[in-house]
Scaffold this motif. Structure first.
Motif, PDB file in Angstrom:
ATOM      1  N   THR A 109       0.809  -1.215   0.000  1.00  0.00           N
ATOM      2  CA  THR A 109       0.000   0.000   0.000  1.00  0.00           C
ATOM      3  C   THR A 109       0.843   1.266   0.000  1.00  0.00           C
ATOM      4  O   THR A 109       0.322   2.345  -0.263  1.00  0.00           O
ATOM      5  CB  THR A 109      -0.940   0.016   1.222  1.00  0.00           C
ATOM      6  N   ASN A 110       2.114   1.156   0.317  1.00  0.00           N
ATOM      7  CA  ASN A 110       2.994   2.311   0.272  1.00  0.00           C
ATOM      8  C   ASN A 110       4.442   1.830   0.244  1.00  0.00           C
ATOM      9  O   ASN A 110       4.752   0.711   0.641  1.00  0.00           O
ATOM     10  CB  ASN A 110       2.775   3.218   1.489  1.00  0.00           C
ATOM     11  N   GLY A 111       5.319   2.692  -0.256  1.00  0.00           N
ATOM     12  CA  GLY A 111       6.722   2.331  -0.320  1.00  0.00           C
ATOM     13  C   GLY A 111       7.000   1.242  -1.338  1.00  0.00           C
ATOM     14  O   GLY A 111       6.225   1.039  -2.280  1.00  0.00           O
ATOM     15  N   SER A 112       8.103   0.543  -1.165  1.00  0.00           N
ATOM     16  CA  SER A 112       8.488  -0.488  -2.122  1.00  0.00           C
ATOM     17  C   SER A 112       9.320  -1.564  -1.457  1.00  0.00           C
ATOM     18  O   SER A 112       9.927  -1.358  -0.404  1.00  0.00           O
ATOM     19  CB  SER A 112       9.273   0.119  -3.299  1.00  0.00           C
ATOM     20  N   VAL A 113       9.328  -2.732  -2.107  1.00  0.00           N
ATOM     21  CA  VAL A 113      10.094  -3.881  -1.633  1.00  0.00           C
ATOM     22  C   VAL A 113      10.928  -4.386  -2.805  1.00  0.00           C
ATOM     23  O   VAL A 113      10.389  -4.767  -3.847  1.00  0.00           O
ATOM     24  CB  VAL A 113       9.186  -5.013  -1.125  1.00  0.00           C
ATOM     25  N   VAL A 114      12.234  -4.383  -2.648  1.00  0.00           N
ATOM     26  CA  VAL A 114      13.154  -4.932  -3.644  1.00  0.00           C
ATOM     27  C   VAL A 114      13.440  -6.374  -3.245  1.00  0.00           C
ATOM     28  O   VAL A 114      13.950  -6.632  -2.155  1.00  0.00           O
ATOM     29  CB  VAL A 114      14.459  -4.121  -3.709  1.00  0.00           C
ATOM     30  N   VAL A 115      13.090  -7.316  -4.120  1.00  0.00           N
ATOM     31  CA  VAL A 115      13.188  -8.744  -3.793  1.00  0.00           C
ATOM     32  C   VAL A 115      14.188  -9.416  -4.732  1.00  0.00           C
ATOM     33  O   VAL A 115      14.075  -9.310  -5.954  1.00  0.00           O
ATOM     34  CB  VAL A 115      11.821  -9.443  -3.925  1.00  0.00           C
ATOM     35  N   VAL A 116      15.157 -10.111  -4.144  1.00  0.00           N
ATOM     36  CA  VAL A 116      16.085 -10.955  -4.902  1.00  0.00           C
ATOM     37  C   VAL A 116      15.793 -12.390  -4.464  1.00  0.00           C
ATOM     38  O   VAL A 116      16.321 -12.864  -3.458  1.00  0.00           O
ATOM     39  CB  VAL A 116      17.552 -10.601  -4.620  1.00  0.00           C
ATOM     40  N   PRO A 117      14.945 -13.117  -5.186  1.00  0.00           N
ATOM     41  CA  PRO A 117      14.549 -14.450  -4.705  1.00  0.00           C
ATOM     42  C   PRO A 117      15.669 -15.481  -4.733  1.00  0.00           C
ATOM     43  O   PRO A 117      15.738 -16.334  -3.853  1.00  0.00           O
ATOM     44  CB  PRO A 117      13.425 -14.852  -5.668  1.00  0.00           C
ATOM     45  N   TRP A 118      16.523 -15.432  -5.764  1.00  0.00           N
ATOM     46  CA  TRP A 118      17.502 -16.500  -5.989  1.00  0.00           C
ATOM     47  C   TRP A 118      18.895 -15.887  -6.044  1.00  0.00           C
ATOM     48  O   TRP A 118      19.553 -15.871  -7.090  1.00  0.00           O
ATOM     49  CB  TRP A 118      17.179 -17.234  -7.284  1.00  0.00           C
ATOM     50  N   ALA A 119      19.368 -15.373  -4.913  1.00  0.00           N
ATOM     51  CA  ALA A 119      20.628 -14.634  -4.895  1.00  0.00           C
ATOM     52  C   ALA A 119      21.777 -15.455  -5.459  1.00  0.00           C
ATOM     53  O   ALA A 119      22.610 -14.949  -6.213  1.00  0.00           O
ATOM     54  CB  ALA A 119      20.945 -14.185  -3.471  1.00  0.00           C
ATOM     55  N   ASN A 120      21.823 -16.724  -5.108  1.00  0.00           N
ATOM     56  CA  ASN A 120      22.876 -17.611  -5.599  1.00  0.00           C
ATOM     57  C   ASN A 120      22.224 -18.631  -6.535  1.00  0.00           C
ATOM     58  O   ASN A 120      22.031 -19.797  -6.187  1.00  0.00           O
ATOM     59  CB  ASN A 120      23.567 -18.307  -4.421  1.00  0.00           C
ATOM     60  N   VAL A 121      21.867 -18.164  -7.723  1.00  0.00           N
ATOM     61  CA  VAL A 121      20.984 -18.943  -8.594  1.00  0.00           C
ATOM     62  C   VAL A 121      21.612 -20.256  -9.043  1.00  0.00           C
ATOM     63  O   VAL A 121      20.903 -21.254  -9.229  1.00  0.00           O
ATOM     64  CB  VAL A 121      20.529 -18.089  -9.798  1.00  0.00           C
ATOM     65  N   VAL A 122      22.924 -20.309  -9.211  1.00  0.00           N
ATOM     66  CA  VAL A 122      23.572 -21.563  -9.594  1.00  0.00           C
ATOM     67  C   VAL A 122      23.398 -22.589  -8.479  1.00  0.00           C
ATOM     68  O   VAL A 122      23.059 -23.756  -8.726  1.00  0.00           O
ATOM     69  CB  VAL A 122      25.061 -21.343  -9.910  1.00  0.00           C
ATOM     70  N   ALA A 123      23.595 -22.169  -7.237  1.00  0.00           N
ATOM     71  CA  ALA A 123      23.411 -23.077  -6.098  1.00  0.00           C
ATOM     72  C   ALA A 123      21.953 -23.496  -5.958  1.00  0.00           C
ATOM     73  O   ALA A 123      21.665 -24.650  -5.622  1.00  0.00           O
ATOM     74  CB  ALA A 123      23.894 -22.398  -4.819  1.00  0.00           C
ATOM     75  N   VAL A 124      21.014 -22.576  -6.227  1.00  0.00           N
ATOM     76  CA  VAL A 124      19.591 -22.926  -6.175  1.00  0.00           C
ATOM     77  C   VAL A 124      19.284 -24.028  -7.175  1.00  0.00           C
ATOM     78  O   VAL A 124      18.628 -25.027  -6.848  1.00  0.00           O
ATOM     79  CB  VAL A 124      18.720 -21.685  -6.439  1.00  0.00           C
ATOM     80  N   ARG A 125      19.740 -23.874  -8.392  1.00  0.00           N
ATOM     81  CA  ARG A 125      19.437 -24.862  -9.432  1.00  0.00           C
ATOM     82  C   ARG A 125      20.087 -26.209  -9.130  1.00  0.00           C
ATOM     83  O   ARG A 125      19.570 -27.253  -9.524  1.00  0.00           O
ATOM     84  CB  ARG A 125      19.877 -24.330 -10.793  1.00  0.00           C
ATOM     85  N   ARG A 126      21.205 -26.191  -8.446  1.00  0.00           N
ATOM     86  CA  ARG A 126      21.865 -27.445  -8.054  1.00  0.00           C
ATOM     87  C   ARG A 126      21.312 -28.006  -6.743  1.00  0.00           C
ATOM     88  O   ARG A 126      21.685 -29.101  -6.341  1.00  0.00           O
ATOM     89  CB  ARG A 126      23.365 -27.199  -7.890  1.00  0.00           C
TER      90      ARG A 126
END
Length: 284
Positions: A109-126
């Motif tokens: 409803t106000n402001g903002s949220v910066v989201v990085v879901p998969w910061a270490n995407v190579v490790a996520v995929r593995r």
């Protein structure tokens, strides 16, 4: 100045974080398969489907490389505080990045949220804790430049957002104070920004609202304060930005993944609310 403009300016200066196009085509779209689906341990990232009437801007950390991973800035039409939410620093901690995916679908409803879901995407995929450069959450040197290109790019994004609060989402095997070195069911605050009070208040609220009385061992508590003594992301937020931050740890001990994700998301919601960012249709 709108926070989104600040972020875009910071990204241009940093060079390693590229501001992308506004996802205007998603306005009016309803949440798709990600919302409400069984989360499971499938390590493939699931792009979020933003809520109706939500303004979303996108960009990438480490664009054009094998480690390229997107961020999403969810904002309202009103200016206000900014939060940064990070998931997937450890690639096998599924509930953290699944909760971050869901946060990228919020309407605020106000402001903002910066989201990085998969910061270490190579490790996520593995589905592995560490990526090719080792443990990402041991690379945020205090008072200096982070040790690897990925850590530097992620830090540049956090600093450019000029956040009021940073939330880092993780999962542990055991329960803090019960199972030796494991740290689940605990919120670890920075020494800055009143984060210790935030952690206490949010733990109490979530314990009261969602943790069943029969699961007393799974009640949340505040962990030790993170003031800048170790090269972790939240330590660096405390020491170098003098900003509120919380490292959130759920447990996988007798807790299914869906519940881990739901509780992680609720904790993030209450932490952001403490800093003036309200989710429309709040769950608690």
């Amino acid at each position: 100045m709108k926070r989104r403009a600040v972020l875009a300016a910071g990204a241009t200066v940093a060079g390693s974080v590229v501001a992308g196009a506004t996802v205007g085509a998603t306005r009016g779209a309803r949440v798709g398969a990600t919302r409400g689906a069984t989360t499971g341990d499938d390590p493939e990232p699931r792009p979020p489907s933003p809520a109706a009437e939500t303004t979303v801007e996108t960009g990438a950390v480490r664009p054009g490389t094998r480690r390229e991973t997107p961020y999403f800035e969810v904002g309202s039409d009103d200016s206000g505080p900014t939060a940064v939410v990070v998931g997937g620093v450890h690639g096998n901690e599924v509930s953290g990045y699944r909760a971050a995916e869901r946060i990228a679908e919020w309407e605020v409803t106000n402001g903002s949220v910066v989201v990085v879901p998969w910061a270490n995407v190579v490790a996520v995929r593995r589905n592995e804790r560490e990526g090719p450069d080792g443990d990402l959450n041991r690379q945020f040197s205090i008072g200096g430049e982070p040790e690897t290109p990925l850590a530097r790019s992620l830090w540049e994004l956090v600093a450019a957002a000029d956040p009021d609060v940073v939330v880092d989402l993780h999962r542990s095997r055991g329960i803090y104070g019960t199972h030796g070195r494991w740290v689940g069911q605990a919120l670890f605050p920075t020494a800055a920004g009143g984060a210790t009070s935030d952690a206490d208040a949010v733990a109490d609220r979530v314990n009261e609202a969602v943790v069943p009385a029969s699961m007393w061992a799974h009640r949340f508590r505040r962990g030790n304060t993170l003031g800048g003594t170790s090269p972790l992301l939240i330590h660096k937020v405390s020491a170098d930005l003098d900003t509120a931050g919380v490292l959130v740890e759920l447990t996988e001990f007798y807790l299914d993944v869906d519940t881990q994700v739901r509780w992680t998301e609720l904790i993030a919601e209450r932490l952001l609310s403490r800093h003036g960012i309200e989710r429309r249709g709040s769950a608690i």
